[in-house]
Design a protein around this motif. Structure first.
Motif, PDB file in Angstrom:
ATOM      1  N   THR A 346      -5.880   9.809 -15.188  1.00 18.61           N
ATOM      2  CA  THR A 346      -5.917   8.575 -15.981  1.00 18.61           C
ATOM      3  C   THR A 346      -5.124   7.482 -15.266  1.00 18.61           C
ATOM      4  O   THR A 346      -5.367   6.290 -15.470  1.00 18.61           O
ATOM      5  N   PHE A 347      -4.203   7.888 -14.385  1.00 15.19           N
ATOM      6  CA  PHE A 347      -3.366   6.951 -13.635  1.00 15.19           C
ATOM      7  C   PHE A 347      -4.167   6.199 -12.576  1.00 15.19           C
ATOM      8  O   PHE A 347      -3.694   5.179 -12.054  1.00 15.19           O
ATOM      9  N   LYS A 348      -5.357   6.686 -12.247  1.00 16.40           N
ATOM     10  CA  LYS A 348      -6.184   5.982 -11.255  1.00 16.40           C
ATOM     11  C   LYS A 348      -6.575   4.588 -11.738  1.00 16.40           C
ATOM     12  O   LYS A 348      -6.885   3.709 -10.932  1.00 16.40           O
ATOM     13  N   ALA A 349      -6.565   4.388 -13.060  1.00 15.53           N
ATOM     14  CA  ALA A 349      -6.799   3.055 -13.596  1.00 15.53           C
ATOM     15  C   ALA A 349      -5.639   2.123 -13.267  1.00 15.53           C
ATOM     16  O   ALA A 349      -5.782   0.899 -13.358  1.00 15.53           O
ATOM     17  N   VAL A 350      -4.495   2.682 -12.872  1.00  9.03           N
ATOM     18  CA  VAL A 350      -3.350   1.905 -12.404  1.00  9.03           C
ATOM     19  C   VAL A 350      -3.400   1.757 -10.890  1.00  9.03           C
ATOM     20  O   VAL A 350      -3.139   0.679 -10.342  1.00  9.03           O
ATOM     21  N   SER A 351      -3.749   2.823 -10.193  1.00 14.90           N
ATOM     22  CA  SER A 351      -3.743   2.816  -8.730  1.00 14.90           C
ATOM     23  C   SER A 351      -4.844   1.947  -8.136  1.00 14.90           C
ATOM     24  O   SER A 351      -4.672   1.395  -7.046  1.00 14.90           O
ATOM     25  N   LEU A 352      -5.972   1.820  -8.829  1.00 13.06           N
ATOM     26  CA  LEU A 352      -7.038   0.980  -8.269  1.00 13.06           C
ATOM     27  C   LEU A 352      -6.616  -0.487  -8.182  1.00 13.06           C
ATOM     28  O   LEU A 352      -6.775  -1.108  -7.119  1.00 13.06           O
ATOM     29  N   SER A 399     -13.988  10.774 -10.421  1.00  9.61           N
ATOM     30  CA  SER A 399     -12.546  11.034 -10.293  1.00  9.61           C
ATOM     31  C   SER A 399     -12.189  11.656  -8.949  1.00  9.61           C
ATOM     32  O   SER A 399     -11.567  12.730  -8.881  1.00  9.61           O
ATOM     33  N   CYS A 400     -12.561  10.967  -7.869  1.00 14.74           N
ATOM     34  CA  CYS A 400     -12.277  11.457  -6.519  1.00 14.74           C
ATOM     35  C   CYS A 400     -10.807  11.237  -6.166  1.00 14.74           C
ATOM     36  O   CYS A 400     -10.295  10.119  -6.245  1.00 14.74           O
ATOM     37  N   ASP A 401     -10.123  12.296  -5.770  1.00 14.68           N
ATOM     38  CA  ASP A 401      -8.714  12.211  -5.400  1.00 14.68           C
ATOM     39  C   ASP A 401      -8.508  11.699  -3.981  1.00 14.68           C
ATOM     40  O   ASP A 401      -7.599  10.901  -3.721  1.00 14.68           O
ATOM     41  N   THR A 402      -9.313  12.192  -3.043  1.00 17.38           N
ATOM     42  CA  THR A 402      -9.046  11.912  -1.631  1.00 17.38           C
ATOM     43  C   THR A 402      -9.167  10.429  -1.301  1.00 17.38           C
ATOM     44  O   THR A 402      -8.521   9.944  -0.371  1.00 17.38           O
ATOM     45  N   VAL A 403      -9.972   9.689  -2.058  1.00 17.48           N
ATOM     46  CA  VAL A 403     -10.055   8.238  -1.879  1.00 17.48           C
ATOM     47  C   VAL A 403      -8.677   7.613  -2.089  1.00 17.48           C
ATOM     48  O   VAL A 403      -8.240   6.744  -1.320  1.00 17.48           O
ATOM     49  N   PHE A 404      -7.966   8.063  -3.095  1.00 19.71           N
ATOM     50  CA  PHE A 404      -6.655   7.500  -3.401  1.00 19.71           C
ATOM     51  C   PHE A 404      -5.580   8.037  -2.463  1.00 19.71           C
ATOM     52  O   PHE A 404      -4.604   7.336  -2.171  1.00 19.71           O
ATOM     53  N   TYR A 405      -5.739   9.273  -1.975  1.00 18.83           N
ATOM     54  CA  TYR A 405      -4.800   9.781  -0.974  1.00 18.83           C
ATOM     55  C   TYR A 405      -4.800   8.880   0.256  1.00 18.83           C
ATOM     56  O   TYR A 405      -3.737   8.569   0.811  1.00 18.83           O
ATOM     57  N   ILE A 513      -2.356   9.542  -7.840  1.00 18.83           N
ATOM     58  CA  ILE A 513      -3.261  10.234  -8.766  1.00 18.83           C
ATOM     59  C   ILE A 513      -2.516  10.737 -10.012  1.00 18.83           C
ATOM     60  O   ILE A 513      -2.988  11.625 -10.715  1.00 18.83           O
ATOM     61  N   GLY A 514      -1.332  10.161 -10.262  1.00 16.92           N
ATOM     62  CA  GLY A 514      -0.601  10.509 -11.479  1.00 16.92           C
ATOM     63  C   GLY A 514      -0.022  11.891 -11.479  1.00 16.92           C
ATOM     64  O   GLY A 514       0.138  12.498 -12.551  1.00 16.92           O
ATOM     65  N   GLN A 515       0.342  12.399 -10.326  1.00 13.14           N
ATOM     66  CA  GLN A 515       0.941  13.734 -10.223  1.00 13.14           C
ATOM     67  C   GLN A 515       2.335  13.613  -9.628  1.00 13.14           C
ATOM     68  O   GLN A 515       2.856  12.513  -9.483  1.00 13.14           O
TER      69      GLN A 515
END
Length: 663
Positions: A346-352, A399-405, A513-515
């Protein structure tokens, strides 16, 4: 005769001296009892003369937005005994109390203990002793059946000084569902600090708010106590009332809660937790909140585990009180505002938006590989799935993680790597601008601020834990039988001992990714999604709506000031489109949870999250808003050890949306 006279005179003088000595001792002892054996100012044992007895005010009710009571006042039947009758009786009133015990089918020891003053020599232990004033009748039996109490009045000669009274107590008409017990709070006896700070407004016989709205609005609900002036005899017994000032009842509190929505939210959360447990998840705690975007009012707030608040009116035992208040799973904990945990995807809405602030062009396609390598560590996508080159909108949908990594790793490099400071980190700054890492300001006590773990926090954490980490590194965790786990924890302890102060690229990757060390409350994440839904207009969560004085005058509660947040570039519009895809489009992580739901009439946008917690099962998140075309409500759900967000949290939110679309 002349010889015996001096002897007789000597004996008389000696006897007189002894009598004088005994009289002096007796008078001294009486003075000690009256003047020195009791604390100064203690009205429980009064001196001859007059004294003042506090008269508590009727407490105001807690109502939902339409005036339906969530916390009300009811009448309880008590049996009291006058302290003067106890003092006048040869046996101190034991025979009367014994007859009462027989008539009411209650243990004599318990009733007799109630006649003793807490803190006085020989008094019964709490809660059996009487904590109130010695100048008022003692409620020797509370919550008595009216029929049993009425039988006492038929034979007054057997029960001298005994009276049957009606006392107002807290009543919970929605105790079986819809009462929001963690939000409304409860009452308890005040501690010494509270009594002293009240400047006489609160005594040790009063009840004060100890959680939730009862505590937050205690002064408004409590009203103004009255007092009675009484004449006191030498035994410290009140024998006559000389004057009386009536108390002023407290005001009612009108809240933003909506009873039908609250009831539906509690039911949906309970059903969802049961289903998760049926599927093999522990689901040890959960929470749900509904936020009204029109004014920031909280329509519903629910927590699991929960409890029946009527236990307070029935008279809670010490054992039951300890069960309610002990441990992390206490049902008194408000898990909407008081518990912060990793918010996962849900934190990806912050990271984007943070990625856009870092220079990311959302028009570019991105690589969603199954994993991403940072140094000697591999960061995997959820379930190691790969989607190839996709758009940013698609990345949110699946909900792709590696994009944000990749973005986080580049941000870490651009900041200067290990030598960087916190100034200008776009991911951290965006999280703070959206209100994370700080309390929302909701009108409730004990709100958690959550945590945005930046470089300064990492250093402070290392300073506080270094010694413990070094000890564990030397010990090697011999108490852990599992070799793999023991080796992992030992290696982690060594790393934290030697260089735990460093903010590494893995820290930034987990953050994105909120972890890792980032935590947020459910209400904070609801506020974030409300801000996105309203294109930067941040809702100000609150529960108080108005107060109603005893005379009927209604006064609005001051609302917090709304704030604006800048969502850089196209991040706001892209997020709103992508969050709608999460629910409505095939392949969206919440699509299956909303299969068959009337999304055309009630379009829902949201984001799932599945937080990995070491040593525990995954925590399920789903934060959403609706209607997506004209946002009005935010619905947020979290289930600790509940599995995935799409399988556990999203179906709970769906049930709540079913209720909202009928409003």
């Amino acid at each position: 005769m002349r010889r015996r006279a001096p002897r007789l005179q000597a004996r008389m003088l000696a006897s007189l001296a002894v009598l004088t000595l005994l009289a002096g001792v007796l008078i001294g002892r009486l003075g000690q009892l009256q003047l020195t054996d009791h604390p100064a100012g203690d009205d429980r044992v009064a001196l001859p003369g007059s004294s003042r007895v506090a008269l508590p005010a009727l407490r105001g009710r807690i109502l939902d937005r339409d005036g339906r009571p969530l916390v009300d006042n009811a009448v309880r039947t008590d049996v009291t005994i006058d302290r003067q009758s106890l003092a006048d009786a040869r046996d101190g009133g034991r025979a009367t109390v014994r007859r009462l015990a027989t008539a009411l089918d209650l243990p004599f020891d318990s009733l007799w203990g109630r006649t003793t003053l807490c803190g006085a020599p020989g008094a019964a232990d709490r809660p059996d002793c009487w904590p109130g004033s010695a100048l008022v009748p003692v409620p020797i039996a509370v919550g008595v059946e009216p029929a049993a109490a009425a039988s006492l009045t038929e034979r007054p000669e057997l029960y001298p000084g005994v009276a049957v009274t009606s006392q107002p107590v807290r009543d919970y008409p929605r105790a079986k569902g819809g009462g929001a017990p963690q939000t409304t709070g409860y009452l308890t006896r005040p501690d010494a600090e509270t009594i002293e700070a009240s400047d006489g407004a609160i005594t040790d016989a009063d009840l004060v708010g100890a959680g939730g709205l009862e505590q937050q609005y205690d002064e408004l609900l409590r009203g103004t106590p009255g007092y009675s002036e009484v004449r006191v005899d030498a035994r410290g017994v009140a024998v006559e009332e000389t004057s009386r000032t009536e108390p002023v009842a407290g005001s009612d509190l009108v809240t933003t809660l909506d009873l039908p929505v609250q009831r539906a939210t509690e039911a949906a959360l309970a059903d969802g937790v049961r289903q998760a447990r049926d599927q093999g998840h522990r689901a040890d705690s959960a929470a749900a909140v509904v936020l009204d975007l029109r004014d920031g009012g909280i329509l519903a707030s629910a927590s699991v585990p929960t409890y029946d608040p009527s236990v307070w009116s029935a008279g809670v035992t010490q054992e039951k009180y300890e069960q309610l208040t002990t441990g992390d799973r206490s049902p008194l904990i408000d898990r909407v505002t008081g518990v912060a945990q990793p918010p996962a995807s849900t934190f990806k809405a912050v990271s984007l938006p943070g990625a856009v602030a870092a220079g990311t062009d959302l028009r570019d396609d991105v690589s969603c590989s199954s994993s991403y390598r940072i140094g000697d560590r591999t960061f995997n996508n959820f379930e190691s799935r790969a989607y190839g080159r996709i758009s940013w909108r698609e990345a949110i949908k699946v909900s792709c993680d590696t994009v944000f990594y990749r973005v986080a790793h580049q941000v870490w490099r651009d900041q200067g790597g290990l030598s960087a400071d916190d100034s200008g980190d776009p991911l951290i700054d965006t999280a703070r601008e959206l209100g994370l890492g700080a309390a929302t300001g909701v009108d409730l006590p004990a709100e958690s601020s959550g945590r945005i773990p930046d470089r300064a926090w990492k250093r402070e954490w290392w300073d506080a834990t270094k010694d413990a980490s070094c000890r564990e590194a030397r010990r090697g965790h011999p108490e852990i039988a599992d070799r793999t786990r023991r080796a992992y924890l030992t290696a982690l302890a060594r790393e934290n001992c030697s260089s735990g102060y460093q903010f590494r690229p893995g820290d930034e990757a987990n953050f994105s990714i909120g972890q890792g060390d980032v935590t947020a409350t459910l209400l904070q994440m609801a506020r974030v999604f409300g801000t996105i839904a309203q294109d930067g207009s941040a809702p100000s969560p609150h529960l108080g709506r108005a107060s109603i004085a005893p005379g009927g005058a209604r006064t609005p509660v001051d609302l917090p000031t709304a704030q604006r947040v800048d969502l850089p570039g196209r991040s706001g519009s892209l997020l709103r489109a992508a969050l709608t895809d999460v629910v409505a489009a095939p392949g969206g992580t919440a699509h299956s949870a909303f299969a068959g739901f009337p999304l055309r009439q009630w379009p829902v946008a949201g984001k799932t999250g599945t937080a990995e917690v070491y040593g525990k099962q995954d925590t399920a998140w789903f934060v959403s808003y609706a209607p997506a075309t004209k946002p009005r409500y935010v619905v947020a759900v979290v289930v600790s050890q509940g599995g995935t967000g799409g399988a556990t949290a999203a179906p709970i939110a769906r049930a709540i949306h079913e209720e909202l679309r009928t409003q």
